[in-house]
Design a protein around this motif. Sequence first.
Motif, short mmCIF file in Angstrom:
data_model
loop_
_atom_site.label_atom_id
_atom_site.label_comp_id
_atom_site.label_asym_id
_atom_site.label_seq_id
_atom_site.Cartn_x
_atom_site.Cartn_y
_atom_site.Cartn_z
N GLN A 218 0.77 -1.19 0.09
CA GLN A 218 -0.04 0.01 0.03
C GLN A 218 0.77 1.19 -0.03
O GLN A 218 0.31 2.24 -0.03
N LEU A 219 2.19 1.12 0.11
CA LEU A 219 3.16 2.11 -0.12
C LEU A 219 2.94 3.03 -1.17
O LEU A 219 2.71 2.28 -2.43
N THR A 220 2.62 4.38 -1.02
CA THR A 220 2.81 5.07 -2.19
C THR A 220 3.89 6.14 -2.42
O THR A 220 4.74 6.20 -1.41
N ALA A 221 3.87 6.83 -3.46
CA ALA A 221 4.96 7.91 -3.79
C ALA A 221 4.37 9.33 -3.42
O ALA A 221 5.04 10.12 -3.41
N ASP A 222 3.38 9.39 -2.45
CA ASP A 222 2.84 10.40 -2.15
C ASP A 222 3.44 10.98 -1.06
O ASP A 222 4.23 10.32 -0.13
N GLU A 223 3.24 12.35 -0.75
CA GLU A 223 3.54 13.04 0.59
C GLU A 223 2.54 13.53 1.56
O GLU A 223 1.54 13.53 0.83
N PHE A 224 2.67 13.38 2.74
CA PHE A 224 1.60 13.86 3.66
C PHE A 224 1.82 15.01 4.58
O PHE A 224 3.08 15.30 4.84
N ARG A 225 0.85 15.51 4.81
CA ARG A 225 1.04 16.61 6.03
C ARG A 225 0.25 16.12 7.13
O ARG A 225 -0.98 15.86 7.16
N LEU A 226 1.03 15.99 8.59
CA LEU A 226 0.36 15.73 9.77
C LEU A 226 0.06 17.05 10.53
O LEU A 226 1.10 17.65 10.61
N SER A 227 -1.19 17.11 10.97
CA SER A 227 -1.38 18.28 11.42
C SER A 227 -2.28 18.09 12.88
O SER A 227 -3.01 17.26 12.74
N TYR A 228 -2.13 19.02 13.61
CA TYR A 228 -2.67 18.76 14.86
C TYR A 228 -3.54 20.02 15.26
O TYR A 228 -3.37 21.29 15.28
N ASN A 229 -4.95 19.87 15.45
CA ASN A 229 -5.80 20.68 15.63
C ASN A 229 -7.12 20.10 16.68
O ASN A 229 -7.33 19.03 16.52
N GLY A 230 -7.54 20.87 17.66
CA GLY A 230 -8.70 20.37 18.27
C GLY A 230 -8.39 19.19 19.11
O GLY A 230 -9.46 18.24 19.31
N GLY A 231 -7.13 18.49 19.33
CA GLY A 231 -6.83 17.52 20.26
C GLY A 231 -6.92 16.16 19.49
O GLY A 231 -6.96 15.06 19.71
N THR A 232 -6.86 16.35 17.83
CA THR A 232 -6.85 15.47 16.97
C THR A 232 -5.69 15.67 15.93
O THR A 232 -5.43 16.53 15.43
N TRP A 233 -5.21 14.49 15.32
CA TRP A 233 -4.29 14.54 14.37
C TRP A 233 -4.73 14.38 12.91
O TRP A 233 -5.73 13.36 13.12
N THR A 234 -4.62 14.84 12.12
CA THR A 234 -5.18 14.90 10.80
C THR A 234 -3.72 14.25 9.61
O THR A 234 -3.01 15.31 9.55
N LEU A 235 -3.81 13.33 9.30
CA LEU A 235 -2.91 12.98 8.14
C LEU A 235 -3.50 13.23 6.60
O LEU A 235 -4.36 12.69 6.23
N GLU A 236 -3.11 14.16 6.15
CA GLU A 236 -3.72 14.66 4.58
C GLU A 236 -2.64 14.32 3.36
O GLU A 236 -1.41 14.53 3.57
N ASN A 237 -3.12 13.55 2.51
CA ASN A 237 -2.36 13.13 1.36
C ASN A 237 -2.54 14.25 0.45
O ASN A 237 -3.33 15.06 0.21
N LEU A 238 -1.04 14.79 0.35
CA LEU A 238 -1.09 16.00 -0.67
C LEU A 238 -1.25 15.80 -1.80
O LEU A 238 -1.22 16.91 -2.80
N THR A 239 -1.42 14.77 -2.42
CA THR A 239 -1.71 14.59 -3.72
C THR A 239 -3.07 14.35 -4.00
O THR A 239 -3.67 15.16 -4.84
N SER A 240 -3.76 13.36 -3.20
CA SER A 240 -5.23 13.17 -3.60
C SER A 240 -5.98 14.17 -2.50
O SER A 240 -7.35 14.35 -2.87
N GLY A 241 -5.52 14.42 -1.48
CA GLY A 241 -6.31 15.25 -0.62
C GLY A 241 -7.18 14.76 0.38
O GLY A 241 -7.70 15.07 1.35
N ALA A 242 -7.12 13.17 0.43
CA ALA A 242 -7.81 12.32 1.23
C ALA A 242 -7.06 12.62 2.63
O ALA A 242 -5.96 12.83 2.85
#
Length: 651
Positions: free
Chosen positions: A363-387
Amino acid sequence: MASGILGTASSALLSFQRALATTGHNIANVNTDGFSRQRVDLSTQTPNSSGAGFIGNGVQIDGVQRSYDDFLERELRSSIGARDSSRTYAEFASVVDNLLADPNSGLSPALQNFFDSIQQVADDPTAIPARELMLSEAESLVASFRHIDGELDGLRERIGIEFRNQVAEINDLADSIASLNEDIALAFGSGTGQPPNDLLDQRDQLVLKLSEKIGVTTLEQSDHTLNVYIGNGQPLVVGQKAGSLSVQRNSLDSQQLDIGFSFGGGGSSLITDKISGGSLGGIIEFRKQVLDPSQNRLGQIAVSLAETFNAQHRIGQDLDGNPGSSLPDFFAVTDPNDQVFSNLTNAGSSSLDVAFDTATIDQLTADEFRLSYNGGTWTLENLTSGATDTITPGTTFTGHGLNIDLSVTGTAVDGDSYLLRPTRQGGNGIAANITNPREIAAAAPVRIDGQTSGTGIPTNTGSGEFSSGTVTGSLPALPITLTYDDTTIPPFFSGGGYSFDYDPTSQSGDTFTAADTGISGLEFTISGTPANTDQFVISANSGGGGDNRNALALAGLQTDRTMNNASASFQDSYGQMIADVGVKTRRAQTLATTQSNLANQAQARHDAVSAVNLDEEAAELLRWQQAYQAAAQVVTISDTIFQTLLQATGR
């Protein structure tokens, strides 16, 4: 204002002299870049009223105008910017295309040679030369990964140099435009109200040169200064002041260079993603569309190959009977933590640990990710697909071929973020670990045999047979003796705490997995009809130096679909990578040709209005010369009349 025949002739002489000078100025600047041909505007002087009507007083110069069309000038700037952008993109993309598809230094021949060498080990697992060849080809494969990755890094360094050079040139042009704005404003304000044509041409030429570097839009002000904007409206030049571009390090990834913008001494902001057009825009687009994805995909292949190959090698057995799990991993792989970047603005003290997940490495992809913390929760965003994926603090997230451990000590603060580029350095980070050819785990660690007597004579009386067995993971304690019982319906095997059905009338030739038998890490095929009480022993493969089952499994990885959610092999993925870069390169080259043609057409339309034509100027020169000579003749006649008058009056 002089009147009479002499005054009329004098005005003509002066006007035609200015026209001759202007025509000569045009001819002198026929090869001057950006020069627009100039024309003298003439009009009749105010006539004198008399009883016989209005008597003309000759000609006057209203001004000198340049042949200029604002629409054509803007069209030319736009087409030049698009041409240089597509041309630069195509130039850089061609380098990557040639690198990846090279039949000698590309990855495809190295992969093929490596897996061919594994097949030679499978053909003769005890042959040391075959094993040494396999290690040599592994080193060559690693060298190919590193060579390609190094060339891509070289392009990245070249981009950094281009960034600095282009930014310096853009800043110089912006300063020069601002300086000319000041001169033009002063010229218009001098009281004559006439346009300083040569200064205007110089400014237009500077703006045109600027459009070769970066996409621009312009807006002329009431004082005739020209504002120049870049990006999505950043004011590079406003009146007599110029902004400034700079090369800065990205706040998330200090290894990545970006373009910053500041104006009037204010703070600098990154505008890389807002820049388009010109050679600088082409470079940025190439990095985003070709270079970054290619290096990430190369790393993805390297990591997937290493992790998948290591996993299979661990469940094998070397020439000396040592289990693969006790040996060094065949390949070393880059640590994804090296490509986790903390935002420079982070206020918290949190940290995280990222590792590749062997179980889900497909399942490993060539995509990059942004991991952000807000409101007590971490969100992992795929910078290619936006998922996005939501992760609870203090837990470990598994997905995308990664394990992201957020249980590491520290406290996060709203707004904290990390950039994850898990595969960026994969091509450079892969290495061959094993140097001893005997440590290649070509054998399987288990064997399945029919029961024999103490003297080695088979004691089973049925026709049942087990395959040698394929190891898929961690094995239970061995040996395990399975006894067949056909006194029940359905008949079954049991022993060592395991029991599973086998009906030879419907299941002969079937493969039984751990899910069927409960025996972890092992699958095998059963065929034939065992007799009641026939026994089969699953045992360690002692003395199995000639066994090639794990070598065959390793060789099979060449075509196994172990990438992209089990949809592609290593070769497939690399082929897709080459095809993707090739398509983008061909498209860029086609676009570059098209834009070049459009730019030539725009230049031709512009030149038809503004450029100096020597044939036309020669005709103009002759016309003004004849007019000047005629006016001089009028002066001569005027003098003759005046002399006659003097003689008639006796003076």
